[in-house]
Design a protein around this motif. Sequence first.
Motif, PDB file in Angstrom:
ATOM      1  N   GLU A 137      46.553  46.309  46.943  1.00 18.00           N
ATOM      2  CA  GLU A 137      45.860  45.248  46.196  1.00 18.00           C
ATOM      3  C   GLU A 137      44.662  45.828  45.442  1.00 18.00           C
ATOM      4  O   GLU A 137      44.369  45.427  44.315  1.00 18.00           O
TER       5      GLU A 137
ATOM      6  N   ASP B  91      43.687  46.571  52.241  1.00 24.17           N
ATOM      7  CA  ASP B  91      44.916  46.489  51.465  1.00 24.17           C
ATOM      8  C   ASP B  91      44.727  47.349  50.219  1.00 24.17           C
ATOM      9  O   ASP B  91      44.264  46.873  49.172  1.00 24.17           O
TER      10      ASP B  91
ATOM     11  N   ASP C  17      41.560  42.178  52.708  1.00 22.07           N
ATOM     12  CA  ASP C  17      42.885  41.885  52.174  1.00 22.07           C
ATOM     13  C   ASP C  17      42.750  41.113  50.860  1.00 22.07           C
ATOM     14  O   ASP C  17      41.655  40.964  50.311  1.00 22.07           O
ATOM     15  N   LYS C  18      43.886  40.620  50.388  1.00 16.19           N
ATOM     16  CA  LYS C  18      43.943  39.915  49.109  1.00 16.19           C
ATOM     17  C   LYS C  18      42.924  38.763  49.063  1.00 16.19           C
ATOM     18  O   LYS C  18      42.236  38.574  48.068  1.00 16.19           O
TER      19      LYS C  18
ATOM     20  N   LYS D  12      45.922  47.634  42.314  1.00 15.84           N
ATOM     21  CA  LYS D  12      46.295  46.678  41.257  1.00 15.84           C
ATOM     22  C   LYS D  12      45.082  46.193  40.493  1.00 15.84           C
ATOM     23  O   LYS D  12      45.159  45.895  39.307  1.00 15.84           O
ATOM     24  N   ARG D  13      43.975  46.048  41.201  1.00 19.57           N
ATOM     25  CA  ARG D  13      42.774  45.483  40.586  1.00 19.57           C
ATOM     26  C   ARG D  13      41.820  46.557  40.064  1.00 19.57           C
ATOM     27  O   ARG D  13      40.717  46.242  39.609  1.00 19.57           O
TER      28      ARG D  13
END
Length: 323
Positions: free
Chosen positions: A87, A84, A59-60, A90-91
């Motif tokens: 996430e 996730d 996860d984050k 996004k990265r």
Amino acid sequence: SQHKVYVTRPDVDDSGLELLRKSCQVSTWHETNPVPRSELIRVVAGKDALYCALTDKVDKEVLDAAGPQLKCVATISVGYDHIDVEECRKRGIRVGFTPDVLTDATAELTLALLLATNRRLFEANKQVYNGGWKSWAPMWMCGQGLKGSRVGLLGFGRIGQEIAARIVPFKPTEITYTTRSLRPKEAAAVNARHVDFDEMLRESDLIVVCCALTPETKEIFNATAFQKMKPNCILINTARGGVVDQKALYEALKTKRILAAGLDVTTPEPLPIDDPLLKLDNVVILPHIGSADIETRKEMSRITARNILAALAGDKMVAEVEL
Ligand code: GLV
Ligand code: GLV
């Protein structure tokens, strides 16, 4: 300098690790039980890739701990509900998984569970050992066969289609399936009919869960769903425990609202040995062994490694989760 890869298990087949070791610096968790979360968070720092399993929640917090160097998370599983992916997207972290290679093994295990529950194999087997086998008896240990049954599949992806294909020779009256995408060509191949979830619940003698765990499918088998099912219905789940509200399932089995269940997945895993489900005769539980066929698991190890090598090289992965 070499890419750093962390592998959360020491016991994945070595053929996968060997592939990584050719060009990467590989470190692994050293015990066969899952890496503790605190340890994962500590060791993931500065790694270029994470080779994980469904026992690791990515996860984050884990991604933060890894830092900007992390380019790839590859799981040795087809399911990726433990990651996730939003996430990761996004990265710019690429996510690999192992579909296809485990489809046949998982479909086979599903059929085994389906036959075991329908013909009460485990319940009958216990009688051999505990003295319950007194004599052949005409109506003793009778179950319902697959022939003439209505089978409903929740999920009609790769695994669902292979399960359907294996059920066909058992001569069911009908196979139905519930999914968002209709897949008419695949459905025609096994003569399956698309139905909504409610119709599946009301009409099926056997329901097989073979969908991914998503917000949409989380605990979709709840008390309301069990109320709608036929009292002779058997529920098979080889997907994810989270698709079923397990307390509601227990009640449904205990009160004979439904006939039986066959589960390869539970919440939590492992299921504590004092769990009330284990007191019931009408449930068969397996310890999440759907893809546990030797060659399949070896190939899963290699695909996970190849996914990482491809991501680190900026190439096309063997199987990448579309983010
Ligand atoms: C097993 O459950 C997998 O997702 O591969
Ligand atoms: C339950 O144990 C069944 O085999 O039906």
